[in-house]
Write a protein that holds these residues in place. Sequence first.
Motif, PDB file in Angstrom:
ATOM      1  N   ILE A 107       0.828  -1.211   0.000  1.00 27.44           N
ATOM      2  CA  ILE A 107       0.000   0.000   0.000  1.00 27.44           C
ATOM      3  C   ILE A 107       0.863   1.262   0.000  1.00 27.44           C
ATOM      4  O   ILE A 107       0.744   2.128  -0.882  1.00 27.44           O
ATOM      5  N   THR A 108       1.738   1.382   0.973  1.00 31.28           N
ATOM      6  CA  THR A 108       2.592   2.570   1.066  1.00 31.28           C
ATOM      7  C   THR A 108       3.510   2.680  -0.143  1.00 31.28           C
ATOM      8  O   THR A 108       3.746   3.778  -0.662  1.00 31.28           O
ATOM      9  N   ARG A 109       4.016   1.540  -0.614  1.00 28.08           N
ATOM     10  CA  ARG A 109       4.915   1.556  -1.768  1.00 28.08           C
ATOM     11  C   ARG A 109       4.205   2.058  -3.024  1.00 28.08           C
ATOM     12  O   ARG A 109       4.789   2.794  -3.831  1.00 28.08           O
ATOM     13  N   LEU A 110       2.953   1.669  -3.196  1.00 30.49           N
ATOM     14  CA  LEU A 110       2.190   2.117  -4.363  1.00 30.49           C
ATOM     15  C   LEU A 110       1.919   3.618  -4.304  1.00 30.49           C
ATOM     16  O   LEU A 110       1.988   4.313  -5.325  1.00 30.49           O
ATOM     17  N   ARG A 111       1.621   4.121  -3.119  1.00 32.16           N
ATOM     18  CA  ARG A 111       1.414   5.564  -2.965  1.00 32.16           C
ATOM     19  C   ARG A 111       2.685   6.339  -3.331  1.00 32.16           C
ATOM     20  O   ARG A 111       2.642   7.344  -4.042  1.00 32.16           O
ATOM     21  N   LYS A 112       3.808   5.852  -2.847  1.00 36.44           N
ATOM     22  CA  LYS A 112       5.092   6.507  -3.129  1.00 36.44           C
ATOM     23  C   LYS A 112       5.417   6.427  -4.613  1.00 36.44           C
ATOM     24  O   LYS A 112       5.957   7.377  -5.203  1.00 36.44           O
ATOM     25  N   TYR A 113       5.092   5.304  -5.222  1.00 31.36           N
ATOM     26  CA  TYR A 113       5.349   5.090  -6.651  1.00 31.36           C
ATOM     27  C   TYR A 113       4.652   6.156  -7.497  1.00 31.36           C
ATOM     28  O   TYR A 113       5.236   6.719  -8.423  1.00 31.36           O
ATOM     29  N   ILE A 114       3.399   6.454  -7.155  1.00 37.50           N
ATOM     30  CA  ILE A 114       2.647   7.477  -7.892  1.00 37.50           C
ATOM     31  C   ILE A 114       3.235   8.861  -7.640  1.00 37.50           C
ATOM     32  O   ILE A 114       3.387   9.670  -8.561  1.00 37.50           O
TER      33      ILE A 114
END
Length: 218
Positions: A107-114
């Motif tokens: 979850i956190t990784r996907l937010r950072k990715y965007i």
Amino acid sequence: MGALILLSEFTEKDNINLKLKIKEIFLDKKYTLSYIPSKTETDKKLRHFENTKDRLNEYGDFKYEYFDIDDFCDLNKTEKIFKSDVIYLSGGNTYYFLNNLRKRYLITRLRKYIKNGGYIIGLSAGAIMMSKDISSAQFGDDDIVGLSNLSSLALVDFDFMPHWNEHSHYLDDIIKYSNKTGNTIYTCNDGDGIIVMNNKLLFYGDINMIKEGEIRQA
């Protein structure tokens, strides 16, 4: 730059303007795409993955990587996802998918990715996942994992209701839901979609907005 692409479902006649816009986004090079399924148990022979590849090939020139969400123990594979140009979140049971993303600490990784300029394509459950929570999944999905916390990626400030051509009978329930929660819900037919890019919402097809108990075309 980056973008979020929310789709309901691929069809034989996808919205032509949606198709052209996505082709425009992915025009300049061959993009690496990491495919994350909601569940691998139901697609062990990867037929859905292969069908999705055939569809996505109509939208851009992609090099595909498949990641088994149910057997995700290799940290090197996780790192490879977030080095790709595009991440694809598949359809399936929204509750199961969210639970899997949590278990894999994505979850956190996907937010950072965007935030770092990545591209995410979400289809059906994968698109619902982009909202602050998946409460709207109650209209069409069963909570097969018993989630008490429905908070999700929070990449957009609205709820997404896919397959509206099949689920429009939920209209009265969703109107009540919009009144109760104050949420804005966009309904989307199969073949249509929403693109979030440069802080703008781009609507393709017959998209409706339901807000505070009222429905109108987006």
